[in-house]
Design a protein around this motif. Sequence first.
Motif, PDB file in Angstrom:
ATOM      1  N   LEU A 168      72.242  -0.778  34.821  1.00 59.12           N
ATOM      2  CA  LEU A 168      71.938  -1.407  36.107  1.00 59.12           C
ATOM      3  C   LEU A 168      70.562  -2.033  36.079  1.00 59.12           C
ATOM      4  CD1 LEU A 168      73.335   1.304  38.535  1.00 59.12           C
ATOM      5  CD2 LEU A 168      74.418  -0.813  37.799  1.00 59.12           C
ATOM      6  N   LEU A 169      70.444  -3.119  36.826  1.00 62.33           N
ATOM      7  CA  LEU A 169      69.190  -3.857  36.944  1.00 62.33           C
ATOM      8  C   LEU A 169      68.900  -4.025  38.424  1.00 62.33           C
ATOM      9  CD1 LEU A 169      67.056  -5.709  35.469  1.00 62.33           C
ATOM     10  CD2 LEU A 169      68.660  -7.561  35.836  1.00 62.33           C
ATOM     11  N   TYR A 170      67.694  -3.754  38.827  1.00 66.86           N
ATOM     12  CA  TYR A 170      67.292  -3.889  40.226  1.00 66.86           C
ATOM     13  C   TYR A 170      66.308  -5.050  40.337  1.00 66.86           C
ATOM     14  CZ  TYR A 170      69.398   0.684  40.791  1.00 66.86           C
ATOM     15  OH  TYR A 170      70.290   1.729  40.822  1.00 66.86           O
ATOM     16  N   GLN A 191      63.859  -7.912  42.005  1.00 61.52           N
ATOM     17  CA  GLN A 191      62.980  -7.874  43.176  1.00 61.52           C
ATOM     18  C   GLN A 191      63.584  -8.721  44.299  1.00 61.52           C
ATOM     19  OE1 GLN A 191      59.175  -9.230  41.849  1.00 61.52           O
ATOM     20  NE2 GLN A 191      58.630  -7.255  40.973  1.00 61.52           N
ATOM     21  N   SER A 243      66.203  -8.008  46.060  1.00 60.82           N
ATOM     22  CA  SER A 243      67.638  -7.862  46.217  1.00 60.82           C
ATOM     23  C   SER A 243      67.936  -6.498  46.821  1.00 60.82           C
ATOM     24  CB  SER A 243      68.327  -7.988  44.866  1.00 60.82           C
ATOM     25  OG  SER A 243      69.705  -7.800  45.011  1.00 60.82           O
ATOM     26  N   GLN A 271      70.963  -4.992  46.541  1.00 64.01           N
ATOM     27  CA  GLN A 271      71.955  -4.257  45.750  1.00 64.01           C
ATOM     28  C   GLN A 271      71.658  -4.447  44.253  1.00 64.01           C
ATOM     29  OE1 GLN A 271      75.735  -5.794  46.847  1.00 64.01           O
ATOM     30  NE2 GLN A 271      75.321  -7.876  46.203  1.00 64.01           N
ATOM     31  N   PRO A 272      72.043  -3.468  43.412  1.00 60.50           N
ATOM     32  CA  PRO A 272      71.787  -3.571  41.968  1.00 60.50           C
ATOM     33  C   PRO A 272      72.781  -4.508  41.287  1.00 60.50           C
ATOM     34  CG  PRO A 272      72.927  -1.530  42.444  1.00 60.50           C
ATOM     35  CD  PRO A 272      72.637  -2.179  43.780  1.00 60.50           C
ATOM     36  N   LEU A 273      72.419  -4.926  40.069  1.00 65.75           N
ATOM     37  CA  LEU A 273      73.280  -5.777  39.237  1.00 65.75           C
ATOM     38  C   LEU A 273      73.542  -5.063  37.902  1.00 65.75           C
ATOM     39  CD1 LEU A 273      71.438  -9.200  39.680  1.00 65.75           C
ATOM     40  CD2 LEU A 273      73.476  -8.440  40.868  1.00 65.75           C
ATOM     41  N   ARG A 274      74.740  -5.179  37.419  1.00 67.83           N
ATOM     42  CA  ARG A 274      75.072  -4.614  36.099  1.00 67.83           C
ATOM     43  C   ARG A 274      74.935  -5.732  35.067  1.00 67.83           C
ATOM     44  NH1 ARG A 274      76.952  -0.187  34.256  1.00 67.83           N
ATOM     45  NH2 ARG A 274      77.596   0.575  36.286  1.00 67.83           N
ATOM     46  N   ARG A 275      74.188  -5.454  33.968  1.00 62.45           N
ATOM     47  CA  ARG A 275      73.974  -6.459  32.926  1.00 62.45           C
ATOM     48  C   ARG A 275      74.852  -6.118  31.717  1.00 62.45           C
ATOM     49  NH1 ARG A 275      68.103  -8.098  31.081  1.00 62.45           N
ATOM     50  NH2 ARG A 275      67.887  -5.859  30.905  1.00 62.45           N
TER      51      ARG A 275
END
Length: 167
Positions: free
Chosen positions: A118-120, A122, A124, A126-130
Motif C-alpha cells: 500500500l502507498l499513502y 499526500q 489523498s 484512501q490508500p493505493l496499492r502499487r
Amino acid sequence: MNDFSELESELKKLRPAQPSAEVSARIARVMLEPATTDELPDNVVRLNRFRINWVTVGLGLAAAATFLLLAKIDNQPAKKPNPLAMTSPARIAPAPATSSMVPAGLTEVVYHTRDEGLLYPQGSTQPLRRVRSQRRETLQWRNPQTGASLRVSYPSEEVTLTPISGQ
C-alpha cells in the motif's frame, strides 16, 4: 615357522643358467641388422595402418552435402483450409506494390509481477496499492513481396496504482 627357512635357503642358492654362445650370437646379429616392418610383431604400431584415405573422406563429405541440399526439412504441419474463409464472399485487396514492411504481429509476455504493498499519497483520503509488472514485447514486420521479416523485442516495466476502498 622354520618350514619356510629350508625353502628360502634353497631358493637363495639358485642362479640363472648362462645363455649359450649360439643364443648370444643370434641376439648380437639381430641387434645389428635394421628391422623391417614385416618382421615386427603385431603389438608394434605400423604407420601404414593409420593412413587416412582422403578419397573416401572426400566422397563421404560430398554425399553428405548432397543429401543436405536435396533433403526438404519441414517443421511446420500442413495448414488446413478454414471452411469459413473459403465460403466468405469478402474480397481481399492485393498487397501494395511497394517494398515496405507492414506490421505482422505483436506479442507481449508478462514474466514477473510484484505487489509492492500500500502507498499513502499526500492529500489523498484512501490508500493505493502499487503493482509492478515486467514484460517483454515483440513486434514483427513482414515484407509481403519478398517474404523478409523483421522482429524486435524489448523489455518494459509497468507500475499500476489501484485505489483501495475500505468498507
